[in-house]
Write a protein that holds these residues in place. Sequence first.
Motif, PDB file in Angstrom:
ATOM      1  N   HIS A 170      20.097  23.168 -67.340  1.00  0.00           N
ATOM      2  CA  HIS A 170      19.388  23.705 -66.173  1.00  0.00           C
ATOM      3  C   HIS A 170      20.256  23.578 -64.920  1.00  0.00           C
ATOM      4  O   HIS A 170      20.404  22.490 -64.353  1.00  0.00           O
ATOM      5  N   LEU A 171      20.810  24.717 -64.509  1.00  0.00           N
ATOM      6  CA  LEU A 171      21.680  24.762 -63.324  1.00  0.00           C
ATOM      7  C   LEU A 171      21.051  25.551 -62.181  1.00  0.00           C
ATOM      8  O   LEU A 171      21.473  25.412 -61.032  1.00  0.00           O
ATOM      9  N   ALA A 172      20.091  26.421 -62.486  1.00  0.00           N
ATOM     10  CA  ALA A 172      19.564  27.331 -61.463  1.00  0.00           C
ATOM     11  C   ALA A 172      19.004  26.545 -60.286  1.00  0.00           C
ATOM     12  O   ALA A 172      18.211  25.616 -60.462  1.00  0.00           O
ATOM     13  N   ALA A 173      19.438  26.902 -59.108  1.00  0.00           N
ATOM     14  CA  ALA A 173      18.953  26.221 -57.898  1.00  0.00           C
ATOM     15  C   ALA A 173      19.428  26.980 -56.672  1.00  0.00           C
ATOM     16  O   ALA A 173      20.380  27.754 -56.741  1.00  0.00           O
ATOM     17  N   ILE A 174      18.743  26.737 -55.575  1.00  0.00           N
ATOM     18  CA  ILE A 174      19.297  27.085 -54.274  1.00  0.00           C
ATOM     19  C   ILE A 174      20.247  25.932 -53.996  1.00  0.00           C
ATOM     20  O   ILE A 174      19.830  24.817 -53.683  1.00  0.00           O
ATOM     21  N   ALA A 175      21.571  26.234 -54.166  1.00  0.00           N
ATOM     22  CA  ALA A 175      22.510  25.165 -54.510  1.00  0.00           C
ATOM     23  C   ALA A 175      23.259  24.552 -53.326  1.00  0.00           C
ATOM     24  O   ALA A 175      24.403  24.161 -53.466  1.00  0.00           O
ATOM     25  N   SER A 176      22.636  24.458 -52.183  1.00  0.00           N
ATOM     26  CA  SER A 176      23.285  23.681 -51.119  1.00  0.00           C
ATOM     27  C   SER A 176      22.229  23.128 -50.177  1.00  0.00           C
ATOM     28  O   SER A 176      21.119  23.675 -50.076  1.00  0.00           O
ATOM     29  N   VAL A 177      22.587  22.052 -49.500  1.00  0.00           N
ATOM     30  CA  VAL A 177      21.680  21.394 -48.557  1.00  0.00           C
ATOM     31  C   VAL A 177      21.227  22.386 -47.486  1.00  0.00           C
ATOM     32  O   VAL A 177      20.030  22.507 -47.193  1.00  0.00           O
ATOM     33  N   GLU A 178      22.183  23.135 -46.934  1.00  0.00           N
ATOM     34  CA  GLU A 178      21.880  24.036 -45.811  1.00  0.00           C
ATOM     35  C   GLU A 178      21.053  25.230 -46.266  1.00  0.00           C
ATOM     36  O   GLU A 178      20.103  25.628 -45.592  1.00  0.00           O
ATOM     37  N   ALA A 179      21.402  25.793 -47.430  1.00  0.00           N
ATOM     38  CA  ALA A 179      20.658  26.960 -47.918  1.00  0.00           C
ATOM     39  C   ALA A 179      19.220  26.561 -48.229  1.00  0.00           C
ATOM     40  O   ALA A 179      18.285  27.320 -47.945  1.00  0.00           O
ATOM     41  N   ALA A 180      19.032  25.371 -48.786  1.00  0.00           N
ATOM     42  CA  ALA A 180      17.674  24.921 -49.105  1.00  0.00           C
ATOM     43  C   ALA A 180      16.881  24.678 -47.820  1.00  0.00           C
ATOM     44  O   ALA A 180      15.687  24.990 -47.739  1.00  0.00           O
ATOM     45  N   ALA A 181      17.548  24.148 -46.796  1.00  0.00           N
ATOM     46  CA  ALA A 181      16.855  23.864 -45.529  1.00  0.00           C
ATOM     47  C   ALA A 181      16.449  25.159 -44.824  1.00  0.00           C
ATOM     48  O   ALA A 181      15.478  25.182 -44.065  1.00  0.00           O
ATOM     49  N   ALA A 182      17.175  26.237 -45.086  1.00  0.00           N
ATOM     50  CA  ALA A 182      16.886  27.512 -44.417  1.00  0.00           C
ATOM     51  C   ALA A 182      15.571  28.114 -44.910  1.00  0.00           C
ATOM     52  O   ALA A 182      14.954  28.911 -44.202  1.00  0.00           O
ATOM     53  N   ASP A 183      15.130  27.779 -46.124  1.00  0.00           N
ATOM     54  CA  ASP A 183      13.879  28.328 -46.669  1.00  0.00           C
ATOM     55  C   ASP A 183      13.203  27.231 -47.502  1.00  0.00           C
ATOM     56  O   ASP A 183      13.244  27.249 -48.735  1.00  0.00           O
TER      57      ASP A 183
END
Length: 304
Positions: free
Chosen positions: A71-84
């Motif tokens: 399982h690799l699927a992710a919004i894969a960065s701290v900043e990208a995850a914080a944006a949404d």
Amino acid sequence: MARYLITGGCGFIGGHLARALVQAGNRVTVLDDLSSGREGNLPPEADLERGCVTDGARLAAIAGQCDGIVHLAAIASVEAAAADPRRAEAVNLGGARNAVEAARTEKLPLVYASSAAVYGDAGPRPIAETHICAPLSAYGRHKLESESAVLTLGPRATIIRPFNVYGPRQHPASPYSGVIARFISACLAGETITVNGEGLQSRDFIYVGDIVRLFLAAMSRAPEAPLTVNGCTGQAISILKLTRAIGEACGTDLKLRHGPARPGDILHSRGNPRHAHETLGFQAEVRLGDGLADTIAWLREEDQ
Ligand SMILES: NC(=O)c1ccc[n+]([C@@H]2O[C@H](COP(=O)([O-])OP(=O)(O)OC[C@H]3O[C@@H](n4cnc5c(N)ncnc54)[C@H](O)[C@@H]3O)[C@@H](O)[C@H]2O)c1
């Protein structure tokens, strides 16, 4: 011949892993929504199911045809995850829970890509897996909560906590992409590189070929007990030294400017690789200079 489900297999790490699995004679099915990945990252032999890991029924149905899940699927960065944040929770936590349920129902081994972000600011010493986890971001918290869900699978659960992964096919276009890809791209284009603060923050950079070997070792281990390992080299380099190394490797005069320090930026991040070595026989092999040369060669080719 085994068949593996890789969620997020069209991404940077997933594409390399899919190629390695196919080369070793396995079959691969990828579930990916192509939000940050590219179909072109996959080997032609892999089967792509375009879809979202938030769709648990779909994930379970695909897993039912497979012998193991990565399982690799992710919004894969701290900043990208914080944006949404809402979407990040649905994908990064909800998706991982769906992967766990699929593994439970189908009685499959699951290798989960967590992150060194679970540790938070652990100081300058090499961080072992036993170090307290105190994530500073929603991305890190979701990874840590997902780890708890993965561990409910017992012996079939393997968790890998990659530090900073770099190498060919990490695309520099996104502001959320890895720092090495962005710096090399800027350097080759003759653009000025902006370093946050003084650039004394240091990171443990691991080459993508090494991290893929770690995933392969995790996938083929005997399921005797749940396992959590760092994906790291045990070496750290400051961002300032990294820019110099990149300038040298590119053979150009590097233009550098210092921007404001990023609020909440961790000063040092360096993993302790001992547990991965003792449990999986894994050791990172690619020296930073060689990994940079490969990455530069790939980016030069991409530009043509
Ligand atoms: N690259 C690193 O330095 C690093 C460090 C620590 C942890 N990780 C973790 O490793 C994993 C892979 O990272 P990467 O660098 O290859 O990232 P990436 O963005 O290149 O790959 C992620 C893949 O997941 C897919 N995806 C995203 N949301 C999805 C969804 N809802 N449904 C289906 N597919 C979806 C994307 O399209 C992409 O192909 C991630 O879980 C990341 O958090 C990466």
